[in-house]
Write a protein that holds these residues in place. Structure first.
Motif, PDB file in Angstrom:
ATOM      1  N   HIS A  18       6.642  22.161 -19.957  1.00 29.14           N
ATOM      2  CA  HIS A  18       6.343  21.669 -18.609  1.00 29.14           C
ATOM      3  C   HIS A  18       7.288  20.534 -18.216  1.00 29.14           C
ATOM      4  CE1 HIS A  18       2.821  24.107 -17.783  1.00 29.14           C
ATOM      5  NE2 HIS A  18       2.348  23.833 -18.986  1.00 29.14           N
ATOM      6  N   ARG A  19       7.576  19.642 -19.156  1.00 26.49           N
ATOM      7  CA  ARG A  19       8.505  18.554 -18.863  1.00 26.49           C
ATOM      8  C   ARG A  19       9.918  19.087 -18.659  1.00 26.49           C
ATOM      9  NH1 ARG A  19       8.442  13.402 -22.585  1.00 26.49           N
ATOM     10  NH2 ARG A  19       8.221  14.928 -24.252  1.00 26.49           N
ATOM     11  N   ALA A  20      10.296  20.069 -19.486  1.00 29.85           N
ATOM     12  CA  ALA A  20      11.620  20.669 -19.336  1.00 29.85           C
ATOM     13  C   ALA A  20      11.753  21.362 -17.986  1.00 29.85           C
ATOM     14  CB  ALA A  20      11.879  21.658 -20.473  1.00 29.85           C
ATOM     15  N   LEU A  21      10.684  22.035 -17.555  1.00 23.33           N
ATOM     16  CA  LEU A  21      10.700  22.717 -16.261  1.00 23.33           C
ATOM     17  C   LEU A  21      10.811  21.706 -15.124  1.00 23.33           C
ATOM     18  CD1 LEU A  21      10.441  25.184 -14.446  1.00 23.33           C
ATOM     19  CD2 LEU A  21       7.945  25.045 -14.715  1.00 23.33           C
ATOM     20  N   ALA A  22      10.046  20.616 -15.211  1.00 20.17           N
ATOM     21  CA  ALA A  22      10.114  19.586 -14.164  1.00 20.17           C
ATOM     22  C   ALA A  22      11.517  18.987 -14.077  1.00 20.17           C
ATOM     23  CB  ALA A  22       9.086  18.496 -14.442  1.00 20.17           C
ATOM     24  N   ALA A  23      12.172  18.816 -15.229  1.00 16.97           N
ATOM     25  CA  ALA A  23      13.532  18.270 -15.232  1.00 16.97           C
ATOM     26  C   ALA A  23      14.496  19.236 -14.555  1.00 16.97           C
ATOM     27  CB  ALA A  23      13.976  17.997 -16.674  1.00 16.97           C
ATOM     28  N   GLU A  24      14.396  20.522 -14.886  1.00 23.62           N
ATOM     29  CA  GLU A  24      15.290  21.513 -14.266  1.00 23.62           C
ATOM     30  C   GLU A  24      15.044  21.608 -12.764  1.00 23.62           C
ATOM     31  OE1 GLU A  24      16.295  25.234 -16.006  1.00 23.62           O
ATOM     32  OE2 GLU A  24      15.533  24.643 -17.981  1.00 23.62           O
ATOM     33  N   GLN A  25      13.788  21.505 -12.363  1.00 29.07           N
ATOM     34  CA  GLN A  25      13.483  21.581 -10.929  1.00 29.07           C
ATOM     35  C   GLN A  25      14.054  20.382 -10.179  1.00 29.07           C
ATOM     36  OE1 GLN A  25       9.203  21.963 -11.337  1.00 29.07           O
ATOM     37  NE2 GLN A  25       9.266  24.146 -10.781  1.00 29.07           N
ATOM     38  N   ALA A  26      13.952  19.187 -10.779  1.00 29.42           N
ATOM     39  CA  ALA A  26      14.486  17.993 -10.125  1.00 29.42           C
ATOM     40  C   ALA A  26      16.005  18.080  -9.984  1.00 29.42           C
ATOM     41  CB  ALA A  26      14.095  16.745 -10.926  1.00 29.42           C
ATOM     42  N   VAL A  27      16.673  18.528 -11.041  1.00 28.54           N
ATOM     43  CA  VAL A  27      18.129  18.656 -10.988  1.00 28.54           C
ATOM     44  C   VAL A  27      18.527  19.763 -10.015  1.00 28.54           C
ATOM     45  CG1 VAL A  27      20.179  19.279 -12.336  1.00 28.54           C
ATOM     46  CG2 VAL A  27      18.467  17.730 -13.296  1.00 28.54           C
ATOM     47  N   GLY A  28      17.818  20.894 -10.062  1.00 27.74           N
ATOM     48  CA  GLY A  28      18.123  22.000  -9.158  1.00 27.74           C
ATOM     49  C   GLY A  28      17.981  21.608  -7.703  1.00 27.74           C
ATOM     50  N   GLU A  29      16.936  20.849  -7.384  1.00 29.89           N
ATOM     51  CA  GLU A  29      16.731  20.405  -6.000  1.00 29.89           C
ATOM     52  C   GLU A  29      17.872  19.506  -5.549  1.00 29.89           C
ATOM     53  OE1 GLU A  29      13.388  17.991  -3.318  1.00 29.89           O
ATOM     54  OE2 GLU A  29      12.989  18.484  -5.419  1.00 29.89           O
ATOM     55  N   ALA A  30      18.315  18.611  -6.445  1.00 25.52           N
ATOM     56  CA  ALA A  30      19.418  17.717  -6.096  1.00 25.52           C
ATOM     57  C   ALA A  30      20.719  18.493  -5.873  1.00 25.52           C
ATOM     58  CB  ALA A  30      19.612  16.665  -7.193  1.00 25.52           C
TER      59      ALA A  30
END
Length: 269
Positions: A113-125
């Protein structure tokens, strides 16, 4: 001419307003995103603009449809199953969590879940850089079960981007090992360089590795041996990449994006 009607429709994820004859058939369409009215015949211009007037917002460009580029033709010819552009940031983790969800009662949170949140934050940026001429692709599958988390293509070149979940933890880099807090060190830089090398081979263009520390209160890295060939950034520093330029022309960006979004491109690396 009379009896024209406006019919809304969606095409390739974008809303279009088609101007149709009473008996069927289109004479023009209006793209809201590009603010352009595409005419299939100049003789219809005045009547088309009259019926579209209630829907037009601000100044618009009026003219014949633009000639498709080679990248446009390649995209249109791509089978939907081979098109990687719709992949969400963390697509592989989304699928893994759906197929094998974490137990409801667990002493520690599932690290996925933490890894997914990190990828989502980077992807959005990264997606936010599109207005500056950059294009981002996410979760690109590689042979052997690995994947490139994010691929960024733009005026400043080609970047292979990986997100590292960090939450109020110190990150120590001793090339090629990366240590987060009290976790065991992992050869993350070696993996990132390998992914960039494979992307360079597949696309016949140099891809440079970028490691992004993602998480609330992420502490800056302590570098034992600074990885000069790997950029280490925070999520908030990603917009700085948009200021890079002088490497790829817009046509090159479009061509590389069309090649990279094709699943078949990655089967040979």
């Amino acid at each position: 001419m009379s009896g024209l009607r406006v019919v809304p429709a969606w095409r390739h994820g974008q809303e279009r307003l088609y101007v149709c004859l009473a008996g069927g058939g289109s004479v023009a369409w209006y793209d809201r995103d590009s603010a352009r009215v595409n005419l299939l015949g100049e003789e219809h211009e005045a009547e088309v603009l009259r019926v579209l007037a209630p829907f037009l917002v601000g100044p618009v460009t009026v003219g014949p449809p633009p000639v498709p580029t080679s990248a446009d033709l390649a995209r249109l010819a791509l089978h939907p199953d081979d098109d990687l552009a719709p992949n969400r940031p963390g697509e592989a983790l989304h699928i893994a969590l759906e197929r094998d969800p974490a137990p409801a009662r667990r002493l520690r949170a599932d690290p996925r879940h933490r890894a997914l949140a990190a990828e989502q934050a980077v992807g959005e940026a990264l997606d936010g850089l599109e207005g500056a001429g950059w294009r981002a692709l996410h979760s690109l599958p590689l042979p052997g079960g690995s994947r490139i988390q994010h691929l960024l293509i733009g005026p400043g070149g080609l970047f292979c981007v990986a997100a590292l979940a960090v939450r109020k933890q110190r990150v120590r880099i001793a090339d090629p090992m990366v240590t987060v807090g009290r976790r065991a060190p992992v050869p993350l830089l070696r993996t990132l360089r390998s992914d960039a090398s494979r992307a360079s081979f597949a696309l016949a263009a140099e891809a440079r590795p970028v490691l992004v520390l993602a998480g609330t209160g992420a502490a800056g890295p302590e570098a034992g041996h600074s990885p000069g060939d790997v950029r280490v950034l925070g999520v908030g520093e990603l917009p700085a990449l948009a200021r890079l330029g002088g490497v790829l022309k817009p046509a090159d960006v479009a061509a590389l994006h069309a090649l990279a979004r094709d699943r078949r491109t990655w089967r040979r690396v």
